[in-house]
Every structure is written in structure tokens, then in C-alpha cells.
Scaffold this motif. Sequence first.
Motif, PDB file in Angstrom:
ATOM      1  N   TRP A  98       0.833  -1.207   0.000  1.00  0.00           N
ATOM      2  CA  TRP A  98       0.000   0.000   0.000  1.00  0.00           C
ATOM      3  C   TRP A  98       0.863   1.250   0.000  1.00  0.00           C
ATOM      4  CZ3 TRP A  98      -0.362   4.347   2.744  1.00  0.00           C
ATOM      5  CH2 TRP A  98       0.108   4.386   4.057  1.00  0.00           C
ATOM      6  N   LYS A  99       2.031   1.195   0.650  1.00  0.00           N
ATOM      7  CA  LYS A  99       2.922   2.373   0.636  1.00  0.00           C
ATOM      8  C   LYS A  99       3.429   2.643  -0.773  1.00  0.00           C
ATOM      9  CE  LYS A  99       4.521   2.664   5.369  1.00  0.00           C
ATOM     10  NZ  LYS A  99       5.658   2.606   6.292  1.00  0.00           N
ATOM     11  N   GLY A 100       3.762   1.588  -1.505  1.00  0.00           N
ATOM     12  CA  GLY A 100       4.213   1.752  -2.881  1.00  0.00           C
ATOM     13  C   GLY A 100       3.115   2.306  -3.772  1.00  0.00           C
ATOM     14  N   ILE A 101       1.904   1.762  -3.615  1.00  0.00           N
ATOM     15  CA  ILE A 101       0.763   2.235  -4.403  1.00  0.00           C
ATOM     16  C   ILE A 101       0.455   3.689  -4.047  1.00  0.00           C
ATOM     17  CG2 ILE A 101      -1.727   1.965  -4.756  1.00  0.00           C
ATOM     18  CD1 ILE A 101      -1.276  -1.071  -4.359  1.00  0.00           C
ATOM     19  N   GLY A 102       0.433   3.982  -2.749  1.00  0.00           N
ATOM     20  CA  GLY A 102       0.141   5.350  -2.295  1.00  0.00           C
ATOM     21  C   GLY A 102       1.172   6.352  -2.783  1.00  0.00           C
ATOM     22  N   ALA A 103       2.453   5.968  -2.712  1.00  0.00           N
ATOM     23  CA  ALA A 103       3.522   6.871  -3.161  1.00  0.00           C
ATOM     24  C   ALA A 103       3.425   7.121  -4.666  1.00  0.00           C
ATOM     25  CB  ALA A 103       4.884   6.287  -2.810  1.00  0.00           C
ATOM     26  N   ALA A 104       3.160   6.047  -5.435  1.00  0.00           N
ATOM     27  CA  ALA A 104       3.023   6.199  -6.891  1.00  0.00           C
ATOM     28  C   ALA A 104       1.836   7.093  -7.227  1.00  0.00           C
ATOM     29  CB  ALA A 104       2.853   4.820  -7.543  1.00  0.00           C
ATOM     30  N   PHE A 105       0.712   6.864  -6.539  1.00  0.00           N
ATOM     31  CA  PHE A 105      -0.493   7.655  -6.783  1.00  0.00           C
ATOM     32  C   PHE A 105      -0.258   9.130  -6.469  1.00  0.00           C
ATOM     33  CE2 PHE A 105      -4.446   9.485  -5.048  1.00  0.00           C
ATOM     34  CZ  PHE A 105      -5.233   9.430  -6.182  1.00  0.00           C
ATOM     35  N   LEU A 106       0.290   9.418  -5.292  1.00  0.00           N
ATOM     36  CA  LEU A 106       0.526  10.817  -4.894  1.00  0.00           C
ATOM     37  C   LEU A 106       1.527  11.497  -5.814  1.00  0.00           C
ATOM     38  CD1 LEU A 106       0.601  10.562  -0.988  1.00  0.00           C
ATOM     39  CD2 LEU A 106      -1.192  11.554  -2.415  1.00  0.00           C
ATOM     40  N   THR A 107       2.568  10.767  -6.223  1.00  0.00           N
ATOM     41  CA  THR A 107       3.567  11.336  -7.131  1.00  0.00           C
ATOM     42  C   THR A 107       2.944  11.687  -8.474  1.00  0.00           C
ATOM     43  OG1 THR A 107       5.326  10.044  -6.078  1.00  0.00           O
ATOM     44  CG2 THR A 107       5.784  10.912  -8.278  1.00  0.00           C
ATOM     45  N   GLY A 108       2.186  10.738  -9.028  1.00  0.00           N
ATOM     46  CA  GLY A 108       1.542  10.983 -10.320  1.00  0.00           C
ATOM     47  C   GLY A 108       0.580  12.153 -10.273  1.00  0.00           C
ATOM     48  N   GLN A 109      -0.231  12.218  -9.222  1.00  0.00           N
ATOM     49  CA  GLN A 109      -1.199  13.306  -9.121  1.00  0.00           C
ATOM     50  C   GLN A 109      -0.515  14.647  -8.840  1.00  0.00           C
ATOM     51  OE1 GLN A 109      -4.289  12.903 -10.242  1.00  0.00           O
ATOM     52  NE2 GLN A 109      -3.405  10.887 -10.649  1.00  0.00           N
ATOM     53  N   ALA A 110       0.563  14.628  -8.061  1.00  0.00           N
ATOM     54  CA  ALA A 110       1.309  15.873  -7.815  1.00  0.00           C
ATOM     55  C   ALA A 110       1.874  16.425  -9.114  1.00  0.00           C
ATOM     56  CB  ALA A 110       2.435  15.627  -6.809  1.00  0.00           C
ATOM     57  N   VAL A 111       2.436  15.536  -9.941  1.00  0.00           N
ATOM     58  CA  VAL A 111       2.985  15.944 -11.237  1.00  0.00           C
ATOM     59  C   VAL A 111       1.877  16.499 -12.127  1.00  0.00           C
ATOM     60  CG1 VAL A 111       4.004  15.025 -13.365  1.00  0.00           C
ATOM     61  CG2 VAL A 111       4.975  14.400 -11.166  1.00  0.00           C
ATOM     62  N   SER A 112       0.751  15.799 -12.169  1.00  0.00           N
ATOM     63  CA  SER A 112      -0.369  16.231 -13.013  1.00  0.00           C
ATOM     64  C   SER A 112      -0.938  17.570 -12.561  1.00  0.00           C
ATOM     65  CB  SER A 112      -1.473  15.163 -12.990  1.00  0.00           C
ATOM     66  OG  SER A 112      -2.595  15.610 -13.698  1.00  0.00           O
ATOM     67  N   ILE A 113      -1.162  17.710 -11.256  1.00  0.00           N
ATOM     68  CA  ILE A 113      -1.727  18.958 -10.722  1.00  0.00           C
ATOM     69  C   ILE A 113      -0.766  20.116 -10.946  1.00  0.00           C
ATOM     70  CG2 ILE A 113      -2.470  20.125  -8.601  1.00  0.00           C
ATOM     71  CD1 ILE A 113      -3.431  17.335  -7.638  1.00  0.00           C
ATOM     72  N   LEU A 114       0.533  19.866 -10.791  1.00  0.00           N
ATOM     73  CA  LEU A 114       1.518  20.917 -11.041  1.00  0.00           C
ATOM     74  C   LEU A 114       1.471  21.371 -12.491  1.00  0.00           C
ATOM     75  CD1 LEU A 114       3.871  22.679 -10.064  1.00  0.00           C
ATOM     76  CD2 LEU A 114       5.410  20.799 -10.653  1.00  0.00           C
ATOM     77  N   GLY A 115       1.475  20.410 -13.425  1.00  0.00           N
ATOM     78  CA  GLY A 115       1.408  20.764 -14.845  1.00  0.00           C
ATOM     79  C   GLY A 115       0.147  21.533 -15.181  1.00  0.00           C
ATOM     80  N   SER A 116      -0.994  21.066 -14.666  1.00  0.00           N
ATOM     81  CA  SER A 116      -2.265  21.748 -14.936  1.00  0.00           C
ATOM     82  C   SER A 116      -2.290  23.145 -14.337  1.00  0.00           C
ATOM     83  CB  SER A 116      -3.431  20.928 -14.375  1.00  0.00           C
ATOM     84  OG  SER A 116      -3.589  19.748 -15.096  1.00  0.00           O
ATOM     85  N   GLY A 117      -1.787  23.269 -13.102  1.00  0.00           N
ATOM     86  CA  GLY A 117      -1.772  24.579 -12.434  1.00  0.00           C
ATOM     87  C   GLY A 117      -0.891  25.580 -13.161  1.00  0.00           C
TER      88      GLY A 117
END
Length: 197
Positions: free
Chosen positions: A15-34
Motif C-alpha cells: 500500500w505504501k508503494g501504491i500510495g507513493a506512486a499515486f501521490l507522485t503521479g497526481q502531484a505531477v499532473s496537478i503541477l502541470g495543470s496549475g
Amino acid sequence: IRHMQDRDHTLVLRWKGIGAAFLTGQAVSILGSGLVQFAIIWFVTLRANSGTALMIITLTSFIPQLVVAPFAGVWADRYDRRWLIILSDSTIALVTLATAVFFFLGYEHIWMIYIAAAVRSLGGGIQSPAIKALIPQITPKKELVRINGIYSTIENVILLLSPALGGALITLFPIWIVFMVDVVTAAIAVLIMIFMP
């Protein structure tokens, strides 16, 4: 007992691996969109040099998200949240890519940016509730407060940095290159979501 401890340890790592991957991907996406969202506002402000144009781009950038948000919350409860995130992020990326291509070819019309901003805003309005609804699905109960706190911190830092970084990008690069930032960051996030178990 040893077998149960090993299994629990494996589940924690999973779950830590899944959570880290999810948060990283969404952080990158939100940064690009912002970045691109604020770069678009800066671009229209500088290009049109008009208060009316600034008002239109601000409204098209934020109103659709507010309008779709109540429905998006229901969709996030009814449908597969992962696919809602993938489809909304992909739609945003495709619209942004199409706008980048038009601008690269010399078709630099402000009305295109208004349409792109509205579609991007709709996509963001669908994506955001789905992200928030997916976090409890992939996080153990005892870790939920911490993960929600991390995600909120990421969102707030990006919200703080986006206007300045978007303005910097628009002064350094042509607008079509700035658009490509969102396409690349969305592609990274979508790939992570597709391969996430």
C-alpha cells in the motif's frame, strides 16, 4: 505467526508503494495543470491587454469546474474512480495538445484558449473529487489522516507556486511549449494510474 507477520509486512509495503506512486503521479499532473492554467491567464492578459479578456479567461478557467463539481462527486461514488481520473486527465491533455499544435502552426486565436480553458476546467472538476474519493480506497484507515494531510499539502504548495511559475514559463517560452508541459505531466500521471494495481 511468522507467516502472518511476513504477510502484514508485504501488505504494508504494497500500500505504501501504491500510495507513493499515486501521490507522485497526481502531484505531477496537478503541477502541470496549475502552471498551464495560470500561464494561459497571463498569456491572454498580455496578448489582449483588455480587462474584458481577463474576465472571460478567468471565468472560463474556473466556472466550469464549479458547475461540474457536484455531479463529479456523484460520479466518483458510482463509477470506477481510477478511470474517471484517467479519462479526465487524458481529455485535458488532448485538448491542451490540440491547442499547442494550432498555436505552433500559427493559428493563435484567443477564442481557442477560451474553449481549451473551459474544457480543462471541466476535466479538473471531474478529476479532483475522484482523486479525493480514491485516497481512502487505497489507504489503510489508520494512515488515512496522514495521507490526506500529505495530499492537501501538495495541493496547497502547488496552488501557491503555480501563478509565479506559470508567469515565468510564459515569459521564457512560446505558449505552445508551455502547453506541452501539461501534456507531458498528464501522460506521466495517466501511465502511473493505468499500471497501478
